[in-house]
Scaffold this motif. Sequence first.
Motif: not given
Lengths: 88, 355
Positions: B28-56
């Motif tokens: 199994x793979x659990x993607x615990x969050x799609x938020x990241x503190x980095x902002x790599x241009x090439x990344x396929x999964x990325x949301x801002x780090x500032x959003x909270x767990x429930x908000x995201x």
Amino acid sequence: MRRSQDFRLQRVGGQDLLVPLGPRVKDANALIVLNAAGRQVWELLAEDRTAEELAAALARRFEADPARVLADVRSFLDDLGRKGLLEP
Amino acid sequence: MTGAAADYGALVRSLLRRAAAVRQPAHGTFELTSRCDLACRMCYIRRGAGEGTADAGELAASDWLELARRAAESGMVFLLLTGGEIFLRRDFFDIYEPLTRMGLVLALYTNGTLITPEVADRLARAPASRTEITLYGATAATADAVTATPGSFAAATAGIEALVSRGVPLALKTTLTRRNAHELEAMRRMAGEWGVPFSASWLLARRPDGGPSSAEECRLSAAEGLALESEDRASADDGTERALREAGAAAGENFYCRAGRAAFVVNPAGEMNVCSLLAEPAARPLQTGFAEAWARVTGYVEAAPPASAECRACDARADCGRCPAWSMLETGTLTEPAPYLCEIARGRRDRRRRG
């Protein structure tokens, strides 16, 4: 002797293996594969057993020569002991 | 009666082959969050780090644990926790620590930037079998440019050193782009100095959600990637390449890896999919039960159409890493050729013919 509580018996695609738990991952960072005899010994080691008792149980199940089985069991127990899978 | 495999990776692959034969959801793979503190241009999964767990829209810690229990009852033994960046979740250890007592073989993917000495201490008390950290360069100038995050290189190297000094099983890897490929050998030396394994890959996928990731602008040309491959310095994508080789005679199948046969992915919202790159069939294990969700995933793979006639007739097929997920990302279908991969496959074919 009996088995350590720090390992869990798991089965993947019909293959038995022992997975270390918690802090034991650091010093036992490997999966330990068991054959049918190894699995039976591991299950019997839920309770305190001697090598002779384990060999007798295996010899009955696999209809094998008890003396020869005893040598295999001792070798297996040595291996488990070296890897920290046994408690005295 | 027993044996510890000399090659851990080979043992795991062999176990997953066996699991696939009986459709056991062993990985199994659990993607615990799609938020990241980095902002790599090439990344396929990325949301801002500032959003909270429930908000995201992320599952709560208790939901992840319930899901893990149900999955383990159905045969899951290997579990990868990934993101986004997993350590952005303030409740990460509420999820992680109970998992370490469930008899699972755990792996963590992280960028390392949030691994403080306190986090490293907690990981060292019950480490995953493998923690993999991605390097984005061998210098702050390059890595911080790739991640578009000043200070990320220093934070990641501090995180790596914290884990190395505590004996946490660790591996380093890099994703090569046009901006950091020139530092590949320097990154390899860094890993060597820390005494940890290192691998490099250069195949960059587009985002599954269709969002902007600029993967095409960032990724190496087929020729550049093949040059690295021919010198054995980096592989296109370790997992895909290995699956392709192992598929061998069965390579005619559209899905040729373990996805949907022995492996599944659950996204941050709790949807179970075939893999991280293919957000189908979006089954809901917490609502329907794990077994029904897994049946939907296996059914999706088994019902998939074959690769296109063009792919099946292609004389570079044996050299091609195309899979339904890549077709979906590049063409919006499960079956059609992905031009970037066609170029790579033809380059390999030609190289092989030249001997």
